[in-house]
Design a protein around this motif. Structure first.
Motif, PDB file in Angstrom:
ATOM      1  N   ALA A  48      73.285  57.464  47.839  1.00  0.00           N
ATOM      2  CA  ALA A  48      74.035  58.575  48.427  1.00  0.00           C
ATOM      3  C   ALA A  48      74.551  59.489  47.334  1.00  0.00           C
ATOM      4  O   ALA A  48      74.768  59.052  46.208  1.00  0.00           O
ATOM      5  N   CYS A  49      74.771  60.759  47.692  1.00  0.00           N
ATOM      6  CA  CYS A  49      75.448  61.672  46.776  1.00  0.00           C
ATOM      7  C   CYS A  49      76.846  61.948  47.307  1.00  0.00           C
ATOM      8  O   CYS A  49      77.817  61.977  46.567  1.00  0.00           O
ATOM      9  N   GLU A  50      76.936  62.108  48.604  1.00  0.00           N
ATOM     10  CA  GLU A  50      78.205  62.536  49.209  1.00  0.00           C
ATOM     11  C   GLU A  50      78.893  61.444  50.032  1.00  0.00           C
ATOM     12  O   GLU A  50      79.619  61.731  50.979  1.00  0.00           O
ATOM     13  N   GLY A  51      78.624  60.183  49.700  1.00  0.00           N
ATOM     14  CA  GLY A  51      79.318  59.096  50.392  1.00  0.00           C
ATOM     15  C   GLY A  51      78.533  58.537  51.553  1.00  0.00           C
ATOM     16  O   GLY A  51      77.710  59.226  52.165  1.00  0.00           O
ATOM     17  N   ALA A 111      70.916  67.628  46.550  1.00  0.00           N
ATOM     18  CA  ALA A 111      69.990  67.413  45.437  1.00  0.00           C
ATOM     19  C   ALA A 111      70.737  67.241  44.117  1.00  0.00           C
ATOM     20  O   ALA A 111      70.128  67.042  43.067  1.00  0.00           O
ATOM     21  N   GLN A 112      72.044  67.316  44.187  1.00  0.00           N
ATOM     22  CA  GLN A 112      72.856  67.413  42.964  1.00  0.00           C
ATOM     23  C   GLN A 112      72.496  66.417  41.858  1.00  0.00           C
ATOM     24  O   GLN A 112      72.306  66.792  40.712  1.00  0.00           O
ATOM     25  N   LEU A 113      72.434  65.121  42.200  1.00  0.00           N
ATOM     26  CA  LEU A 113      72.240  64.118  41.154  1.00  0.00           C
ATOM     27  C   LEU A 113      70.914  64.360  40.434  1.00  0.00           C
ATOM     28  O   LEU A 113      70.813  64.179  39.223  1.00  0.00           O
ATOM     29  N   GLU A 170      71.352  68.647  60.198  1.00  0.00           N
ATOM     30  CA  GLU A 170      70.329  69.071  59.232  1.00  0.00           C
ATOM     31  C   GLU A 170      70.598  70.525  58.908  1.00  0.00           C
ATOM     32  O   GLU A 170      70.633  71.360  59.807  1.00  0.00           O
ATOM     33  N   PHE A 171      70.845  70.802  57.638  1.00  0.00           N
ATOM     34  CA  PHE A 171      71.071  72.191  57.235  1.00  0.00           C
ATOM     35  C   PHE A 171      70.404  72.413  55.881  1.00  0.00           C
ATOM     36  O   PHE A 171      69.844  71.489  55.302  1.00  0.00           O
ATOM     37  N   TRP A 172      70.454  73.655  55.400  1.00  0.00           N
ATOM     38  CA  TRP A 172      69.814  73.980  54.113  1.00  0.00           C
ATOM     39  C   TRP A 172      70.885  74.185  53.076  1.00  0.00           C
ATOM     40  O   TRP A 172      71.871  74.887  53.310  1.00  0.00           O
ATOM     41  N   LEU A 191      71.715  75.254  49.144  1.00  0.00           N
ATOM     42  CA  LEU A 191      71.261  75.977  47.959  1.00  0.00           C
ATOM     43  C   LEU A 191      72.145  75.508  46.821  1.00  0.00           C
ATOM     44  O   LEU A 191      73.361  75.707  46.866  1.00  0.00           O
ATOM     45  N   GLU A 192      71.551  74.848  45.839  1.00  0.00           N
ATOM     46  CA  GLU A 192      72.376  74.217  44.810  1.00  0.00           C
ATOM     47  C   GLU A 192      71.996  74.691  43.414  1.00  0.00           C
ATOM     48  O   GLU A 192      70.828  74.994  43.144  1.00  0.00           O
ATOM     49  N   ALA A 193      73.009  74.722  42.565  1.00  0.00           N
ATOM     50  CA  ALA A 193      72.769  75.080  41.168  1.00  0.00           C
ATOM     51  C   ALA A 193      73.486  74.068  40.289  1.00  0.00           C
ATOM     52  O   ALA A 193      74.506  73.491  40.688  1.00  0.00           O
ATOM     53  N   GLU A 253      85.110  76.880  54.460  1.00  0.00           N
ATOM     54  CA  GLU A 253      84.233  76.433  53.365  1.00  0.00           C
ATOM     55  C   GLU A 253      82.780  76.879  53.504  1.00  0.00           C
ATOM     56  O   GLU A 253      82.134  76.629  54.509  1.00  0.00           O
ATOM     57  N   ILE A 254      82.296  77.517  52.434  1.00  0.00           N
ATOM     58  CA  ILE A 254      80.871  77.850  52.349  1.00  0.00           C
ATOM     59  C   ILE A 254      80.211  77.235  51.112  1.00  0.00           C
ATOM     60  O   ILE A 254      79.012  77.057  51.086  1.00  0.00           O
ATOM     61  N   ILE A 255      81.030  76.945  50.089  1.00  0.00           N
ATOM     62  CA  ILE A 255      80.482  76.321  48.879  1.00  0.00           C
ATOM     63  C   ILE A 255      81.391  75.172  48.432  1.00  0.00           C
ATOM     64  O   ILE A 255      82.620  75.295  48.502  1.00  0.00           O
ATOM     65  N   VAL A 294      75.717  75.601  48.092  1.00  0.00           N
ATOM     66  CA  VAL A 294      76.033  76.623  49.102  1.00  0.00           C
ATOM     67  C   VAL A 294      75.438  76.171  50.432  1.00  0.00           C
ATOM     68  O   VAL A 294      74.250  75.867  50.508  1.00  0.00           O
ATOM     69  N   GLY A 295      76.243  76.138  51.467  1.00  0.00           N
ATOM     70  CA  GLY A 295      75.723  75.865  52.804  1.00  0.00           C
ATOM     71  C   GLY A 295      75.086  77.147  53.331  1.00  0.00           C
ATOM     72  O   GLY A 295      75.785  78.108  53.640  1.00  0.00           O
ATOM     73  N   VAL A 296      73.757  77.165  53.389  1.00  0.00           N
ATOM     74  CA  VAL A 296      73.057  78.417  53.709  1.00  0.00           C
ATOM     75  C   VAL A 296      73.425  78.912  55.111  1.00  0.00           C
ATOM     76  O   VAL A 296      73.658  80.104  55.329  1.00  0.00           O
TER      77      VAL A 296
END
Ligand code: 4AD
Ligand code: MG
Length: 432
Positions: free
Chosen positions: A165-168, A188-190, A222-224, A226-228, A355-357, A402-404
């Motif tokens: 998991a990334c977010e618990g 996708a962070q990790l 299920e959402f998209w 956008l990560e940096a 919250e958006i990011i 970012v939650g698209v």
């Protein structure tokens, strides 16, 4: 009919009155009166009225168009005329047409209940509102890509099937992977973190899956996302990157989607006035603001939709809330010097959206992260590969997601998050 077809938008722009043009699309509205059929045709770029007059066309063909139903596909050729009564002030006087497909009775019309519309999502996605929102979403993604391309970020393609998991664990979707338990990615962070050691600045867009039981106007399963992720970047610089990204997105949308925003009755001024730096408040201050507004809320409580609504309803620009208590945030966030809060920032959209990011500087303390994971009953051994990243050339780094659909909902001012995605997945829906 083998010829060049013009997109409707180009007809409207050029206004070449008197010329003969061909278009193709779908019948959006149709009626007849006094030997003339008035149809409005739509294509992906716009709508235009066409008229078919009984006296200009043979009888069999006239009867065919007179009986045609909405959503039939059609090719038409005719002369462009100005007509103030027509939408957009132009119409085509048809000299020839080809009814490509005669549609059956279209089951979707005004004022049907939400469940029926969602059951027929494959048809309702043709609606003007959804079409406008999807165009805006496409332009949001274009703006984001432009920002990343112009700022030396590499787009990468992380996995969706994951072993940890990334977010618990609470919102994890698991499935059987050839006899082992695997999960659908929450973030996708990790994996992005693992790529900064060679590419320095990376970004990705992936689906994110979260078994969110809460049924709200801002949650999907299920959402998209956008990560940096950025090497050599502490929290302050991470925040600056988000400000610039959001500004580029807003500028691109204003430039290319003003019409769509207007049709959605979105006040464009608010988007035009987005101008960094954005206001920043600490979590602690946010708690105080909320208490002053009458919320029964205390240090250590997380914010839900109501709290974020109250924090942003009077704002004109997005605001950052920073330094949340460590225990309500993910294991990977860097602990601040106070030992209680983390070097994080959530970006909340104004006008009550919230919250958006979500983003943060990342911890470089393996023991601290292990402790956090153990507290969450996570299998620490599954994170060994992630801790390796701290063992080989670790640098200060940060990132965000970012939650698209959240951003699209705010920019388009959509009522519900499900309006921002073609096939919304929620606790009680995964078809069509
Ligand atoms: O705040 P979140 O959980 O952050 C992360 O996943 C980090 N790993 C990102 C990172 O640092 N790379 O999620 C990021 C954003 C949220 O701010 C929100 O906009 C959106 O994803 N989001 C959702 N959107 C729709 N439905 C849901 N259930 C969402 N959960 C989060
Ligand atoms: Mg978050």
């Amino acid at each position: 009919m083998e010829q060049d077809y013009t997109h409707i938008k180009d007809l409207l722009n050029l206004k070449e009155v008197g010329t003969v043009k061909s278009i193709r699309g779908w019948i959006w509205r149709i009626r007849s009166s006094g030997g003339v059929v008035f149809a409005i045709i739509r294509d992906s770029t716009g709508i235009i009225q066409v008229t078919v007059s009984k006296k200009n066309i043979d009888e069999k063909k006239y009867n065919e168009i007179e009986k045609a139903l909405v959503e039939s596909s059609i090719e038409v050729t005719g002369t462009l005329y100005e007509d103030k009564r027509a939408p957009n002030g132009l119409e085509i006087h048809v000299t020839n047409f080809n009814l490509v497909h005669k549609a059956e009775n279209f089951p979707i019309f005004k004022d049907q209940n939400e469940a029926f519309l969602l059951d027929n999502r494959h048809l309702t996605i043709r609606s003007t509102d959804l079409t406008n929102i999807f165009k805006i979403k496409s332009t949001i993604l274009k703006g984001a890509k432009k920002y990343f391309d112009d700022n030396l970020f590499f787009e990468v393609t992380p996995p969706i099937i994951t072993g940890n998991a990334c977010e618990g664990g609470a919102t994890l979707f698991s499935f059987d992977y050839f006899g082992n338990k695997a999960y659908l990615s929450q973030s996708a962070q990790l994996y992005l973190e693992s790529l900064i050691y060679s590419l320095e600045n990376v970004w990705s867009i992936t689906p994110s899956f979260r078994a969110e039981k809460s049924r709200t106007r801002r949650h999907l399963t299920e959402f998209w996302i956008l990560e940096a992720e950025e090497a050599w970047t502490p929290l302050a610089k991470n925040i600056k990157i988000q400000e610039d990204l959001m500004t580029t997105i807003c500028e691109t949308v204003i430039k290319e989607r003003a019409n769509e925003l207007e049709q959605l009755h979105r006040d464009i001024e608010i988007l035009k006035n987005i101008n960094p730096p954005f206001r920043k408040i600490k979590y602690e201050k946010a708690i105080q603001i909320l208490s002053d507004k009458g919320f029964d809320i205390h240090w250590g409580d997380d914010f839900g939709a109501e709290e974020e609504h109250a924090l942003t309803i009077d704002e004109q620009e997005p605001i950052f809330v920073t330094h949340y208590p460590a225990e309500i945030k993910a294991f990977y966030m860097k602990l601040s010097d106070d030992g209680k809060t983390v070097e994080n920032a959530d970006l909340l959209a104004p006008e009550g959206f919230g919250e958006i990011i979500g983003g943060s500087e990342r911890s470089n303390d393996i023991e601290y992260m292990k402790k956090r994971l153990i507290n969450e009953n996570a299998d620490v051994s599954k994170y060994d590969w992630y801790f390796d990243l701290r063992r080989f050339g670790n640098v200060t780094h940060s990132g965000f997601g970012v939650g698209v659909e959240r951003v699209t909902r705010w920019i388009a001012k959509a009522e519900h998050i499900r309006d921002t995605i073609p096939y919304p997945r929620t606790t009680n829906r995964y078809t069509p």
